[in-house]
Motif scaffolding. Structure first.
Motif, PDB file in Angstrom:
ATOM      1  N   HIS A  28       0.670  -1.621   0.129  1.00 33.20           N
ATOM      2  CA  HIS A  28       0.041  -0.215   0.021  1.00 33.20           C
ATOM      3  C   HIS A  28       0.800   1.015  -0.331  1.00 33.20           C
ATOM      4  N   GLY A  29       2.218   1.312   1.357  1.00 33.48           N
ATOM      5  CA  GLY A  29       3.158   1.947   1.346  1.00 33.48           C
ATOM      6  C   GLY A  29       3.063   2.635  -0.040  1.00 33.48           C
ATOM      7  N   ILE A  30       4.149   1.484  -1.124  1.00 34.70           N
ATOM      8  CA  ILE A  30       4.941   1.877  -1.754  1.00 34.70           C
ATOM      9  C   ILE A  30       4.252   2.211  -3.081  1.00 34.70           C
ATOM     10  N   ASN A  31       2.967   1.923  -3.043  1.00 42.96           N
ATOM     11  CA  ASN A  31       1.907   1.581  -4.764  1.00 42.96           C
ATOM     12  C   ASN A  31       1.684   3.455  -4.208  1.00 42.96           C
ATOM     13  N   ALA A  32       0.914   4.186  -2.496  1.00 39.92           N
ATOM     14  CA  ALA A  32       1.330   4.845  -3.242  1.00 39.92           C
ATOM     15  C   ALA A  32       2.062   6.269  -3.356  1.00 39.92           C
ATOM     16  N   ILE A  33       3.303   6.101  -2.987  1.00 42.10           N
ATOM     17  CA  ILE A  33       5.224   6.217  -3.384  1.00 42.10           C
ATOM     18  C   ILE A  33       5.312   6.421  -5.245  1.00 42.10           C
ATOM     19  N   LYS A  34       4.788   5.275  -5.521  1.00 42.37           N
ATOM     20  CA  LYS A  34       4.897   5.572  -6.953  1.00 42.37           C
ATOM     21  C   LYS A  34       4.187   6.091  -7.626  1.00 42.37           C
ATOM     22  N   THR A  35       3.172   5.720  -7.453  1.00 43.31           N
ATOM     23  CA  THR A  35       1.894   6.920  -8.096  1.00 43.31           C
ATOM     24  C   THR A  35       2.191   8.509  -8.067  1.00 43.31           C
ATOM     25  N   TYR A  36       2.585   8.355  -6.280  1.00 48.00           N
ATOM     26  CA  TYR A  36       2.812  10.369  -6.152  1.00 48.00           C
ATOM     27  C   TYR A  36       4.140  10.507  -7.361  1.00 48.00           C
ATOM     28  N   ALA A  37       5.168   9.735  -7.058  1.00 46.11           N
ATOM     29  CA  ALA A  37       6.226   9.667  -7.837  1.00 46.11           C
ATOM     30  C   ALA A  37       5.941   9.924  -9.223  1.00 46.11           C
ATOM     31  N   LYS A  38       5.124   9.588 -10.217  1.00 51.04           N
ATOM     32  CA  LYS A  38       5.292   9.282 -11.124  1.00 51.04           C
ATOM     33  C   LYS A  38       4.254  10.660 -11.598  1.00 51.04           C
ATOM     34  N   ASP A  39       3.269  11.374 -11.081  1.00 56.31           N
ATOM     35  CA  ASP A  39       2.415  11.730 -11.691  1.00 56.31           C
ATOM     36  C   ASP A  39       3.240  13.375 -11.242  1.00 56.31           C
ATOM     37  N   ASN A  40       4.378  13.130 -10.568  1.00 53.45           N
ATOM     38  CA  ASN A  40       4.522  14.342 -10.014  1.00 53.45           C
ATOM     39  C   ASN A  40       5.792  14.366 -11.221  1.00 53.45           C
ATOM     40  N   ASN A  41       6.351  14.020 -11.429  1.00 54.31           N
ATOM     41  CA  ASN A  41       8.099  13.584 -12.418  1.00 54.31           C
ATOM     42  C   ASN A  41       8.984  13.289 -11.008  1.00 54.31           C
ATOM     43  N   LEU A  42       8.970  12.544 -10.009  1.00 56.95           N
ATOM     44  CA  LEU A  42      10.117  12.998  -9.071  1.00 56.95           C
ATOM     45  C   LEU A  42      10.612  11.478  -8.707  1.00 56.95           C
ATOM     46  N   VAL A  43      11.656  11.469  -8.239  1.00 50.78           N
ATOM     47  CA  VAL A  43      12.077   9.662  -7.743  1.00 50.78           C
ATOM     48  C   VAL A  43      12.351   9.820  -6.351  1.00 50.78           C
ATOM     49  N   LEU A  44      11.641   8.898  -5.755  1.00 50.88           N
ATOM     50  CA  LEU A  44      11.193   9.110  -3.935  1.00 50.88           C
ATOM     51  C   LEU A  44      11.398   7.604  -3.635  1.00 50.88           C
ATOM     52  N   GLY A  45      12.629   7.576  -2.648  1.00 51.59           N
ATOM     53  CA  GLY A  45      13.870   6.354  -2.205  1.00 51.59           C
ATOM     54  C   GLY A  45      12.549   5.101  -1.115  1.00 51.59           C
ATOM     55  N   PRO A  46      13.720   4.547  -0.872  1.00 49.88           N
ATOM     56  CA  PRO A  46      13.161   4.235   0.923  1.00 49.88           C
ATOM     57  C   PRO A  46      13.102   4.854   1.950  1.00 49.88           C
ATOM     58  N   GLU A  47      13.687   5.918   1.697  1.00 47.12           N
ATOM     59  CA  GLU A  47      12.569   6.743   3.494  1.00 47.12           C
ATOM     60  C   GLU A  47      11.597   7.413   3.026  1.00 47.12           C
ATOM     61  N   GLU A  48      11.235   7.448   1.858  1.00 42.26           N
ATOM     62  CA  GLU A  48       9.711   7.763   1.236  1.00 42.26           C
ATOM     63  C   GLU A  48       9.265   7.234   1.564  1.00 42.26           C
ATOM     64  N   VAL A  49       9.261   6.006   1.038  1.00 42.29           N
ATOM     65  CA  VAL A  49       8.153   4.094   1.911  1.00 42.29           C
ATOM     66  C   VAL A  49       8.492   3.729   3.257  1.00 42.29           C
ATOM     67  N   PHE A  50       9.326   4.544   3.678  1.00 40.72           N
ATOM     68  CA  PHE A  50       9.450   4.259   5.031  1.00 40.72           C
ATOM     69  C   PHE A  50       8.237   4.707   6.384  1.00 40.72           C
ATOM     70  N   ASN A  51       8.285   6.403   6.188  1.00 41.77           N
ATOM     71  CA  ASN A  51       7.217   8.063   6.287  1.00 41.77           C
ATOM     72  C   ASN A  51       6.167   7.458   5.911  1.00 41.77           C
ATOM     73  N   ARG A  52       5.871   6.856   4.642  1.00 41.93           N
ATOM     74  CA  ARG A  52       4.535   6.601   3.857  1.00 41.93           C
ATOM     75  C   ARG A  52       4.147   5.066   4.868  1.00 41.93           C
ATOM     76  N   VAL A  53       4.599   4.452   5.354  1.00 44.72           N
ATOM     77  CA  VAL A  53       4.579   2.770   6.224  1.00 44.72           C
ATOM     78  C   VAL A  53       3.987   3.391   7.293  1.00 44.72           C
ATOM     79  N   PHE A  54       4.634   3.958   8.340  1.00 45.21           N
ATOM     80  CA  PHE A  54       4.783   4.397   9.461  1.00 45.21           C
ATOM     81  C   PHE A  54       4.567   5.812   9.657  1.00 45.21           C
ATOM     82  N   ILE A  55       3.981   5.996   8.983  1.00 43.79           N
ATOM     83  CA  ILE A  55       2.697   6.832   8.658  1.00 43.79           C
ATOM     84  C   ILE A  55       4.181   8.568   9.814  1.00 43.79           C
ATOM     85  N   ASN A  56       4.722   9.209   8.709  1.00 44.31           N
ATOM     86  CA  ASN A  56       4.576  10.897   9.289  1.00 44.31           C
ATOM     87  C   ASN A  56       3.956  11.788   9.730  1.00 44.31           C
ATOM     88  N   LEU A  57       3.506  12.523  10.314  1.00 40.09           N
ATOM     89  CA  LEU A  57       3.001  13.321  10.674  1.00 40.09           C
ATOM     90  C   LEU A  57       3.482  14.568   9.937  1.00 40.09           C
TER      91      LEU A  57
END
Length: 245
Positions: A28-57
């Motif tokens: 769920h987390g990595i798919n959300a990150i991939k979708t956001y990165a694709k829509d915004n032409n960005l390259v997001l890595g493992p730390e971003e997935v970590f924040n998404r899975v464990f919810i950075n506030l």
């Protein structure tokens, strides 16, 4: 030999469920990150997935979290609910008259309670440990050096492990105490309300790290809350009596 087989089977089931939930939340987390990165032409890595899975506030400064969306909390909620049920399934699956039978034959009430709750803390600790380890390995499996070079993530992972273990163990004991007075459904509903309140408190005070990633990398807030909850629930579990209807 039979007891060893039962322990092995129980441990295997706990680990399997933990890995399954870790996989669901990771995907769920990595798919959300991939979708956001694709829509915004960005390259997001493992730390971003970590924040998404464990919810950075930090929703204001971290754009890829895409705001304070209720969907974010589905994964953590499933994790905590599963952890509590794993810790409490032994006493929830037995009929209350059995406890009356057990208490009348136990040397002391405390000994009877210890028999009922036997292994709950180990199950909670094992489940949280496997879940967190599973998510981290899935996130960083392509490049473990990234994890080693990220002391913040290591501190957050250890802190979250300690906080989530204490909070889940405390809620498990709370569920036991409620179960002595009410039926399974009412007891679980009350525990879920407490869990929702904990979630809401952390969202309202994002500088704390209770069940989500806040400004405190060591999760001192979560460890404190979990410690207090565990202490109070442990005391209450020792003085409550089962009511057989």
């Amino acid at each position: 030999m039979i007891q060893r087989k039962n322990i092995f089977l129980e441990t295997s089931i706990i680990c399997s469920v933990a890995i399954m939930i870790a996989s669901i939340n990771f995907l769920h987390g990595i798919n959300a990150i991939k979708t956001y990165a694709k829509d915004n032409n960005l390259v997001l890595g493992p730390e971003e997935v970590f924040n998404r899975v464990f919810i950075n506030l930090d929703f204001v400064n971290i754009e890829y979290m895409e705001g304070n969306n209720p969907i974010h909390y589905t994964g953590p909620f499933i994790f905590f609910l599963a952890t509590i049920l794993i810790g409490s399934y032994t006493f929830l699956t037995l009929k209350k008259p059995y406890y009356q039978f057990l208490f009348t034959r136990a040397r002391t009430k405390q000994y009877g309670v210890a028999l009922i709750l036997k292994g709950y803390f180990f199950r909670v600790t094992l489940f949280t440990g496997i879940y967190i380890s599973g998510v981290i390995l899935m996130i960083f499996h392509k490049n473990l050096s990234t994890l080693i070079e990220s002391p913040t993530i290591i501190r957050q992972s250890i802190g979250f492990f300690l906080a989530s273990t204490l909070i889940s163990a405390g809620l498990t004991l709370t569920l036991y105490s409620l179960f002595t007075k009410f039926d399974e459904v009412k007891s679980i509903v009350v525990v879920l309300i407490i869990l929702f309140i904990t979630f809401g408190a952390n969202i309202q005070f994002p500088h704390l790290s209770i069940v989500f990633l806040g400004e405190d990398e060591y999760f001192k807030g979560g460890i404190f809350v979990g410690g207090i909850l565990l202490f109070v629930s442990y005391f209450v579990s020792r003085v409550t009596k089962f009511e057989i209807k």
